[in-house]
Design a protein around this motif. Sequence first.
Motif, short mmCIF file in Angstrom:
data_model
loop_
_atom_site.label_atom_id
_atom_site.label_comp_id
_atom_site.label_asym_id
_atom_site.label_seq_id
_atom_site.Cartn_x
_atom_site.Cartn_y
_atom_site.Cartn_z
N GLY A 98 0.91 -1.33 0.23
CA GLY A 98 0.01 -0.09 -0.09
C GLY A 98 0.79 1.30 -0.01
O GLY A 98 0.05 2.21 -0.04
N GLU A 99 2.00 1.07 0.09
CA GLU A 99 2.89 2.42 0.17
C GLU A 99 3.53 2.61 -1.08
O GLU A 99 4.10 1.43 -1.69
CB GLU A 99 4.25 2.30 1.33
N THR A 100 3.55 3.68 -1.83
CA THR A 100 4.31 3.82 -3.09
C THR A 100 5.48 4.61 -2.99
O THR A 100 5.32 5.92 -2.44
CB THR A 100 3.18 4.34 -4.15
N PHE A 101 6.52 4.46 -3.83
CA PHE A 101 7.57 5.30 -3.89
C PHE A 101 8.52 5.40 -5.15
O PHE A 101 8.29 4.22 -5.97
CB PHE A 101 8.49 5.13 -2.77
N GLY A 102 9.22 6.23 -5.45
CA GLY A 102 9.83 6.03 -6.65
C GLY A 102 11.28 5.70 -6.49
O GLY A 102 11.64 6.04 -5.39
N VAL A 103 11.90 5.14 -7.31
CA VAL A 103 13.37 4.54 -7.24
C VAL A 103 14.17 4.57 -8.81
O VAL A 103 13.29 4.77 -9.62
CB VAL A 103 13.38 3.05 -6.85
N GLY A 104 15.26 5.04 -8.51
CA GLY A 104 16.11 5.09 -9.62
C GLY A 104 17.32 4.25 -9.47
O GLY A 104 17.79 3.66 -8.44
N PRO A 105 18.32 4.52 -10.30
CA PRO A 105 19.84 3.99 -10.23
C PRO A 105 20.48 3.82 -9.05
O PRO A 105 20.52 5.01 -8.60
CB PRO A 105 20.58 4.51 -11.39
N GLY A 106 20.89 2.81 -8.45
CA GLY A 106 21.68 2.99 -7.15
C GLY A 106 20.61 2.72 -6.00
O GLY A 106 21.23 2.20 -4.77
#
Length: 126
Positions: free
Chosen positions: A70-78
């Motif tokens: 239910g928790e949403t977050f953005g991720v990127g390289p590393g």
Amino acid sequence: MMSVVRTADSRRTETPNAVMTTFASPSLGGAGQSLWRVDMNPGAQGPLHLFDVEQIWSVVGGAATVEVDGETFGVGPGDTVVMPPAVPRRVTADPHAGFAAVVTAAGGARATLPDGTDKGVPPWIA
């Protein structure tokens, strides 16, 4: 006993959402853990599902929105995401950059849908 899995022996599995390249698993090198790469095209979205074991995703390219319990977050390289067992999760690739990650989990990890439908052990983990 040590095993060497050559690049030519890696296993490629394509789904409507992503391409998984297995580097090691119980059926590929006799490993107790599975290790694979996920490549998703821009805007691709995996299904909402659960696994019975922890998974660790390390982002190696692009970006994604990750929904875990239910928790949403953005991720990127590393960035690295530790997904706990038995909670709903979904990964959505960035609409422009796509997404790539290297993932590990226990060999034999089973997937289920939120309604309890058993999807078994995916071929990239087996």
